[in-house]
Write an enzyme that holds these catalytic residues in place. Structure first.
Site, PDB file in Angstrom:
ATOM      1  N   PHE A 129     -35.481  50.569  19.339  1.00 14.41           N
ATOM      2  CA  PHE A 129     -34.629  50.793  20.518  1.00 14.41           C
ATOM      3  C   PHE A 129     -33.255  51.329  20.117  1.00 14.41           C
ATOM      4  O   PHE A 129     -32.285  51.198  20.857  1.00 14.41           O
ATOM      5  CB  PHE A 129     -34.474  49.493  21.308  1.00 14.41           C
ATOM      6  CG  PHE A 129     -35.800  48.958  21.785  1.00 14.41           C
ATOM      7  CD1 PHE A 129     -36.391  49.484  22.922  1.00 14.41           C
ATOM      8  CD2 PHE A 129     -36.468  47.981  21.078  1.00 14.41           C
ATOM      9  CE1 PHE A 129     -37.629  49.030  23.347  1.00 14.41           C
ATOM     10  CE2 PHE A 129     -37.705  47.515  21.493  1.00 14.41           C
ATOM     11  CZ  PHE A 129     -38.294  48.040  22.632  1.00 14.41           C
ATOM     12  N   SER A 130     -33.167  51.938  18.939  1.00 16.95           N
ATOM     13  CA  SER A 130     -31.879  52.341  18.413  1.00 16.95           C
ATOM     14  C   SER A 130     -31.368  53.627  19.063  1.00 16.95           C
ATOM     15  O   SER A 130     -31.897  54.713  18.839  1.00 16.95           O
ATOM     16  CB  SER A 130     -31.999  52.543  16.895  1.00 16.95           C
ATOM     17  OG  SER A 130     -30.830  53.157  16.409  1.00 16.95           O
ATOM     18  N   ASN A 131     -30.308  53.483  19.851  1.00 11.78           N
ATOM     19  CA  ASN A 131     -29.679  54.675  20.426  1.00 11.78           C
ATOM     20  C   ASN A 131     -29.036  55.520  19.338  1.00 11.78           C
ATOM     21  O   ASN A 131     -28.893  56.734  19.481  1.00 11.78           O
ATOM     22  CB  ASN A 131     -28.624  54.263  21.452  1.00 11.78           C
ATOM     23  CG  ASN A 131     -29.237  53.515  22.613  1.00 11.78           C
ATOM     24  OD1 ASN A 131     -30.361  53.818  23.019  1.00 11.78           O
ATOM     25  ND2 ASN A 131     -28.533  52.538  23.149  1.00 11.78           N
ATOM     26  N   HIS A 132     -28.659  54.864  18.255  1.00  6.43           N
ATOM     27  CA  HIS A 132     -28.094  55.577  17.107  1.00  6.43           C
ATOM     28  C   HIS A 132     -29.110  56.567  16.534  1.00  6.43           C
ATOM     29  O   HIS A 132     -28.746  57.701  16.163  1.00  6.43           O
ATOM     30  CB  HIS A 132     -27.661  54.553  16.056  1.00  6.43           C
ATOM     31  CG  HIS A 132     -27.413  55.124  14.701  1.00  6.43           C
ATOM     32  ND1 HIS A 132     -26.350  55.969  14.438  1.00  6.43           N
ATOM     33  CD2 HIS A 132     -28.095  54.994  13.534  1.00  6.43           C
ATOM     34  CE1 HIS A 132     -26.400  56.320  13.155  1.00  6.43           C
ATOM     35  NE2 HIS A 132     -27.443  55.753  12.595  1.00  6.43           N
ATOM     36  N   ILE A 133     -30.367  56.155  16.472  1.00  9.63           N
ATOM     37  CA  ILE A 133     -31.423  57.043  15.966  1.00  9.63           C
ATOM     38  C   ILE A 133     -31.537  58.288  16.861  1.00  9.63           C
ATOM     39  O   ILE A 133     -31.566  59.426  16.378  1.00  9.63           O
ATOM     40  CB  ILE A 133     -32.764  56.263  15.873  1.00  9.63           C
ATOM     41  CG1 ILE A 133     -32.737  55.304  14.676  1.00  9.63           C
ATOM     42  CG2 ILE A 133     -33.968  57.199  15.803  1.00  9.63           C
ATOM     43  CD1 ILE A 133     -32.811  55.959  13.308  1.00  9.63           C
TER      44      ILE A 133
END
Ligand SMILES: *Cc1c(COP(=O)(O)O)cnc(C)c1O
Length: 288
Positions: free
Chosen positions: A64-68
């Site tokens: 769920f990484s928005n950074h990714i």
């Protein structure tokens, strides 16, 4: 390199049945794909990668990484290849969720690793090994939080923000964003973080980045932990969107806003407090 692609981030003050004034700074609108705080966290990292003549960005994240997702877009936009080390081998055989699909669509090579391997993500030896494997890669830690990210997140608050508000609020994941807000806040401001995860370790992480003490962190609104939800939270998210026409997502910003509403109702803040809540974005991962 970065600033010219930033869109305006408007302020919205909500009509509340309370003497406190709650204003949202809409960083979610800063860019359609490098959303919210990730814009500021990536800015100096990509500049450094470019200055070092590297051609790849390698970073870490969960499903769920928005950074990714933000890194995948930013890397592609600025002409880098991107590699994502993703927590959870089992994901390799499943349909991608919207966040990972977004990352893949923007050209990120996804490498799914076991939880045991993922746990090594901060270990010098493991990072050296990755660097040997990817000699052209600029390695960015999980969530993008490093000294270069902090340099960026210190630019979130404008001079007016430092002068016109008593309280600054944000959602907290790895702590890089709140640390930058604390560092750039004025002495009389309180910076209040709403943790998206359970646990006290985050306080120590934040203390590594700042010596100031005008801040506090609560995990009382994490709803069981990272990316966990319940019907009450999802209902609030829907209510908030309908009432104020501001979209939230369930991992970070809905938890912050629900906590903030609760604290306002409990009269936690002195009368007439002026609160600025940072909308950190992440809407590509929002449950519909
Ligand atoms: C990544 C993220 C955060 C957490 O930021 P940290 O700097 O890791 O604490 C908060 N909100 C949203 C929407 C995010 O995507």
């Amino acid at each position: 390199m970065f600033d010219h692609i930033a869109l305006p981030t408007p302020y919205q003050t909500l009509a509340l049945p309370s003497s406190v004034q709650l204003t949202i700074k809409r960083l979610d609108l800063i860019h359609p794909h490098i959303s919210g705080n990730k814009f500021y966290k990536l800015k100096y990292n990509l500049l450094a990668a470019q200055q070092q003549g590297l051609t790849q960005i390698l970073t870490f994240g969960g499903a769920f990484s928005n950074h990714i997702a933000a890194t995948a877009y930013a890397a592609q936009h600025f002409g880098f290849q991107s590699i994502g080390i993703i927590r959870g081998e089992e994901l390799a055989t499943q349909d991608l969720n919207p966040t990972l699909q977004t990352a893949q669509d923007f050209g990120m090579q996804l490498h799914f690793v076991s939880r045991a391997e993922y746990r090594l993500r901060h270990e010098a030896e493991y990072l050296q090994q990755l660097q040997q494997q990817y000699p052209q890669a600029f390695i960015v830690p999980e969530g993008g939080s490093n000294a270069l990210a902090l340099k960026g997140t210190q630019e979130i608050l404008s001079k007016d923000d430092q002068e016109n508000y008593d309280v600054i609020c944000c959602a907290v994941g790895t702590g890089g964003t709140i640390a930058g807000l604390i560092e750039s806040s004025s002495a009389q401001q309180l910076v209040l973080g709403f943790s998206a995860l359970k646990g006290d370790f985050l306080k120590q992480d934040i203390q590594q980045w700042t010596n100031k003490s005008n801040w506090s962190l609560t995990d009382a609104y994490c709803y069981g932990g990272y990316a966990k939800t319940n019907p009450e939270l999802l209902q609030f998210m829907q209510y908030f969107e309908q009432q104020y026409a501001i979209p939230l997502e369930q991992v970070y910003t809905a938890k912050m806003m629900m906590g903030l509403f609760d604290l306002i109702q409990q009269q936690y803040f002195p009368e007439n407090s002026r609160i600025l809540a940072i909308h950190t974005g992440g809407l590509q991962g929002r449950l519909k």
